[in-house]
Design a protein around this motif. Structure first.
Motif, PDB file in Angstrom:
ATOM      1  N   THR A 100      41.925  36.007  39.406  1.00 50.00           N
ATOM      2  CA  THR A 100      41.331  37.304  39.709  1.00 50.00           C
ATOM      3  C   THR A 100      39.884  37.224  39.266  1.00 50.00           C
ATOM      4  OG1 THR A 100      42.169  38.154  37.621  1.00 50.00           O
ATOM      5  CG2 THR A 100      43.427  38.666  39.578  1.00 50.00           C
ATOM      6  N   THR A 101      39.004  37.627  40.130  1.00 49.20           N
ATOM      7  CA  THR A 101      37.575  37.533  39.836  1.00 49.20           C
ATOM      8  C   THR A 101      36.899  38.853  40.141  1.00 49.20           C
ATOM      9  OG1 THR A 101      37.017  36.785  42.074  1.00 49.20           O
ATOM     10  CG2 THR A 101      37.549  35.081  40.464  1.00 49.20           C
ATOM     11  N   ASP A 102      35.673  38.961  39.709  1.00 51.86           N
ATOM     12  CA  ASP A 102      34.828  40.107  40.025  1.00 51.86           C
ATOM     13  C   ASP A 102      35.519  41.433  39.681  1.00 51.86           C
ATOM     14  OD1 ASP A 102      32.408  41.121  40.847  1.00 51.86           O
ATOM     15  OD2 ASP A 102      32.977  41.263  42.957  1.00 51.86           O
ATOM     16  N   LEU A 103      36.097  41.516  38.472  1.00 50.79           N
ATOM     17  CA  LEU A 103      36.716  42.766  38.022  1.00 50.79           C
ATOM     18  C   LEU A 103      35.627  43.824  37.894  1.00 50.79           C
ATOM     19  CD1 LEU A 103      39.013  41.313  35.232  1.00 50.79           C
ATOM     20  CD2 LEU A 103      39.679  41.955  37.536  1.00 50.79           C
TER      21      LEU A 103
ATOM     22  N   TRP B  72      39.055  44.464  42.204  1.00 52.44           N
ATOM     23  CA  TRP B  72      39.044  43.040  41.872  1.00 52.44           C
ATOM     24  C   TRP B  72      39.105  42.239  43.151  1.00 52.44           C
ATOM     25  CZ3 TRP B  72      42.927  46.475  40.924  1.00 52.44           C
ATOM     26  CH2 TRP B  72      44.113  46.315  41.631  1.00 52.44           C
TER      27      TRP B  72
ATOM     28  N   THR C 153      43.281  46.105  46.495  1.00 53.62           N
ATOM     29  CA  THR C 153      42.499  45.528  45.412  1.00 53.62           C
ATOM     30  C   THR C 153      41.223  46.320  45.152  1.00 53.62           C
ATOM     31  OG1 THR C 153      41.282  44.084  46.905  1.00 53.62           O
ATOM     32  CG2 THR C 153      43.303  43.180  45.947  1.00 53.62           C
TER      33      THR C 153
END
Length: 97
Positions: free
Chosen positions: A21-24, A44, A88
Motif C-alpha cells: 500500500t502506497t501513497d497513504l 491509498w 481506495t
C-alpha cells in the motif's frame, strides 16, 4: 486538535501476491500535521510487490484509527471492521471527533 494515526489492511483477489500500500493520504495530504474537519477522508494506492505481479485487485479493506502509534490494540478510536469493497479513495472517518 488531537493527532490521529491510522492502520490499514487490505485483502487481495490474488492471495499469492502480497501488494504494497502506497501513497497513504488523509484529506489529500500525506502525513498532515493538522486537518480542518472532524470527518477526514482517507485514500491509498496499491503497488505490486514484484515486477511480475499482474492484475492485482483489492477485494476488502479494514482501517483502524488511534491517537497514538502502536495503540491500535488498546486505545482504538475507530475501526471499519472488514469492508468488502475495492474502494481506495475517499473513505470517510466515522468515529469520535
Amino acid at each position: 486538535m488531537k493527532p490521529l494515526f491510522f492502520l490499514f489492511a487490505c485483502n487481495m483477489a490474488m492471495p499469492a501476491a502480497v501488494p504494497n500500500t502506497t501513497d497513504l493520504r488523509c484529506e489529500y495530504l500525506a502525513n498532515p500535521l493538522a486537518i480542518s474537519t472532524t470527518k477526514p477522508r482517507f485514500s491509498w494506492k496499491l503497488a505490486a510487490a514484484l515486477p511480475t505481479d499482474r492484475d492485482l485487485r483489492q477485494s476488502a479493506y479494514e482501517m483502524q484509527v488511534a491517537e497514538k502509534p502502536g495503540a491500535f490494540d488498546t486505545e482504538n478510536l475507530w475501526s471499519t471492521g472488514k469492508v468488502v469493497s475495492s474502494a481506495t479513495n475517499q473513505i470517510e472517518y466515522a468515529g469520535k471527533p
